[in-house]
Design a protein around this motif. Structure first.
Motif, short mmCIF file in Angstrom:
data_model
loop_
_atom_site.label_atom_id
_atom_site.label_comp_id
_atom_site.label_asym_id
_atom_site.label_seq_id
_atom_site.Cartn_x
_atom_site.Cartn_y
_atom_site.Cartn_z
N CYS A 1 18.21 -10.82 -2.66
CA CYS A 1 16.81 -10.96 -2.26
C CYS A 1 16.07 -9.64 -2.44
N THR A 2 16.72 -8.53 -2.19
CA THR A 2 16.06 -7.24 -2.34
C THR A 2 15.66 -7.00 -3.80
N ALA A 3 16.52 -7.37 -4.73
CA ALA A 3 16.20 -7.19 -6.15
C ALA A 3 14.97 -8.01 -6.53
N ILE A 4 14.87 -9.23 -6.02
CA ILE A 4 13.72 -10.08 -6.31
C ILE A 4 12.46 -9.48 -5.71
N GLY A 5 12.54 -9.06 -4.45
CA GLY A 5 11.37 -8.49 -3.79
C GLY A 5 10.91 -7.20 -4.44
N LEU A 6 11.84 -6.34 -4.81
CA LEU A 6 11.47 -5.07 -5.43
C LEU A 6 10.86 -5.30 -6.82
N ALA A 7 11.44 -6.20 -7.60
CA ALA A 7 10.89 -6.50 -8.92
C ALA A 7 9.48 -7.08 -8.78
N LEU B 1 7.32 -6.52 -6.32
CA LEU B 1 6.44 -5.42 -5.95
C LEU B 1 6.08 -4.58 -7.18
N PHE B 2 7.08 -4.18 -7.95
CA PHE B 2 6.83 -3.35 -9.12
C PHE B 2 5.93 -4.07 -10.13
N ASN B 3 6.18 -5.34 -10.38
CA ASN B 3 5.35 -6.09 -11.33
C ASN B 3 3.91 -6.17 -10.86
N LYS B 4 3.69 -6.28 -9.55
CA LYS B 4 2.33 -6.30 -9.02
C LYS B 4 1.67 -4.92 -9.14
N MET B 5 2.48 -3.88 -9.26
CA MET B 5 1.97 -2.52 -9.44
C MET B 5 1.90 -2.15 -10.92
N ALA B 6 2.03 -3.15 -11.79
CA ALA B 6 1.99 -2.96 -13.25
C ALA B 6 3.17 -2.15 -13.78
N LYS B 7 4.30 -2.20 -13.09
CA LYS B 7 5.54 -1.60 -13.56
C LYS B 7 6.48 -2.76 -13.88
N THR B 8 6.77 -3.00 -15.14
CA THR B 8 7.60 -4.13 -15.54
C THR B 8 9.00 -3.99 -14.95
N ALA B 9 9.44 -5.03 -14.25
CA ALA B 9 10.76 -5.02 -13.63
C ALA B 9 11.34 -6.43 -13.64
N THR B 10 12.66 -6.52 -13.79
CA THR B 10 13.37 -7.79 -13.80
C THR B 10 14.51 -7.70 -12.79
N PRO B 11 14.56 -8.64 -11.83
CA PRO B 11 15.68 -8.60 -10.89
C PRO B 11 16.98 -9.01 -11.57
N ALA C 1 22.73 -16.35 -0.27
CA ALA C 1 21.70 -16.04 -1.25
C ALA C 1 21.31 -17.30 -2.02
N LEU C 2 22.29 -18.12 -2.38
CA LEU C 2 21.98 -19.38 -3.08
C LEU C 2 21.10 -20.28 -2.22
N TYR C 3 21.40 -20.34 -0.93
CA TYR C 3 20.59 -21.15 -0.02
C TYR C 3 19.15 -20.64 0.02
N LEU C 4 18.98 -19.32 0.14
CA LEU C 4 17.63 -18.74 0.18
C LEU C 4 16.87 -18.99 -1.13
N LEU C 5 17.56 -18.88 -2.25
CA LEU C 5 16.92 -19.15 -3.53
C LEU C 5 16.48 -20.61 -3.60
N GLN D 1 17.28 -17.96 -9.86
CA GLN D 1 18.37 -16.99 -9.67
C GLN D 1 18.22 -15.87 -10.69
N PRO D 2 18.30 -14.61 -10.24
CA PRO D 2 18.23 -13.49 -11.19
C PRO D 2 19.38 -13.56 -12.20
N GLU D 3 19.14 -12.95 -13.36
CA GLU D 3 20.19 -12.91 -14.37
C GLU D 3 21.35 -12.07 -13.85
N ILE D 4 22.53 -12.35 -14.35
CA ILE D 4 23.72 -11.57 -13.98
C ILE D 4 23.96 -10.54 -15.06
N ARG D 5 24.08 -9.28 -14.64
CA ARG D 5 24.28 -8.16 -15.57
C ARG D 5 25.54 -7.41 -15.16
#
Length: 99
Positions: A1-7, A9-19, A29-33, A40-44
């Protein structure tokens, strides 16, 4: 969830980000999604050569095997400050919220 929220925020600030996740999300996490309708964010599993923000940890052992070859821009966490060090200054938000 933090990765989604941070991405978000950054995208709203015009900083391209992908969770992204390092592995499969846990059941909570699956339940919250599912409840939020968010994808679901990509797996890296490799990040060498990329500019990244680390979320929810700050120890090398919790990252990908090649994380030391990434450019770490910052850390967002609610745990104790771990062992990650960088050669350049970075943004760091370590707040005891939700722990």
């Amino acid at each position: 969830c933090t990765a989604i929220g941070l991405a978000s925020l950054f995208n709203k600030m015009a900083k391209t980000a992908t969770p992204a996740l390092q592995g499969e999300p846990n059941p909570e996490a699956l339940y919250l999604l599912e409840q939020s309708g968010l994808p679901q964010p990509e797996i890296r599993t490799e990040v060498a050569g990329e500019e990244i923000f680390i979320v929810d940890y700050s120890d090398w052992g919790q990252g990908t095997d090649d994380m030391k070859k990434a450019h770490i821009l910052g850390i967002v966490d609610h745990h104790k400050l771990g062992a990650i060090t960088t050669s350049a200054p970075l943004e760091s938000w370590i707040w005891p919220v939700g722990c």
